[in-house]
Design an enzyme around this catalytic site. Sequence first.
Site, PDB file in Angstrom:
ATOM      1  N   HIS A  78      44.143  40.955  41.386  1.00 20.15           N
ATOM      2  CA  HIS A  78      43.875  42.002  40.395  1.00 20.15           C
ATOM      3  C   HIS A  78      42.434  41.899  39.892  1.00 20.15           C
ATOM      4  CE1 HIS A  78      45.105  44.482  36.747  1.00 20.15           C
ATOM      5  NE2 HIS A  78      43.924  44.005  36.403  1.00 20.15           N
ATOM      6  N   GLU A  79      42.037  40.698  39.494  1.00 21.41           N
ATOM      7  CA  GLU A  79      40.685  40.517  38.953  1.00 21.41           C
ATOM      8  C   GLU A  79      39.628  40.611  40.049  1.00 21.41           C
ATOM      9  OE1 GLU A  79      40.469  40.893  35.902  1.00 21.41           O
ATOM     10  OE2 GLU A  79      42.539  40.435  35.365  1.00 21.41           O
ATOM     11  N   HIS A  82      38.664  44.187  40.721  1.00 16.95           N
ATOM     12  CA  HIS A  82      37.684  44.754  39.784  1.00 16.95           C
ATOM     13  C   HIS A  82      36.258  44.469  40.259  1.00 16.95           C
ATOM     14  CE1 HIS A  82      40.369  46.205  36.702  1.00 16.95           C
ATOM     15  NE2 HIS A  82      40.949  45.017  36.558  1.00 16.95           N
TER      16      HIS A  82
END
Length: 165
Positions: A78-79, A82
């Site tokens: 998820h990170e 980004h």
Amino acid sequence: MKTPRLPIAIQQAVMRRLRENLAQANLKLDRHYPEPKLVYTQRGTSAGTAWLESYEIRLNPVLLLENIDTFIAEVVPHELAHLLVWKHFGRKAPHGKEWKWMMESVLGVPARRTHQFALQSVRRNTFPYHCQCQQHQLTVRRHNRVVRGEAVYRCVRCGKPLVAG
């Protein structure tokens, strides 16, 4: 609360997942994006944050220790997504279509905006407030702003001001 010490095996598992996801993304995108810095300094109820300018991922060690497998499988990609979106497309909406595409099509992970981890161990004290339609819990910071007369918070559902108690 003191930051817990993470066993080296867990740190290695996190790094392994990060490197696997990054290699997969570099292959699919035909790029050579660098490995981001990983730090375990995230606090509070956030599982992690991606810092674009410093190209860094901050992970919550408490939530990691309490949810090892799910955390590694979901929060790490998820990170990373980004950071990859920022490198590939520039500044975009944090959970916009580019991020969703990066998660699902490139990394092969379901695009979930929030985690479902239990938060009792990381949640700070809250103060009960209410409006006409429901109960609310305000953080210490928000409660103090109300007490000092610096803020009035309203219910997003009914629009009425929140009252202590």
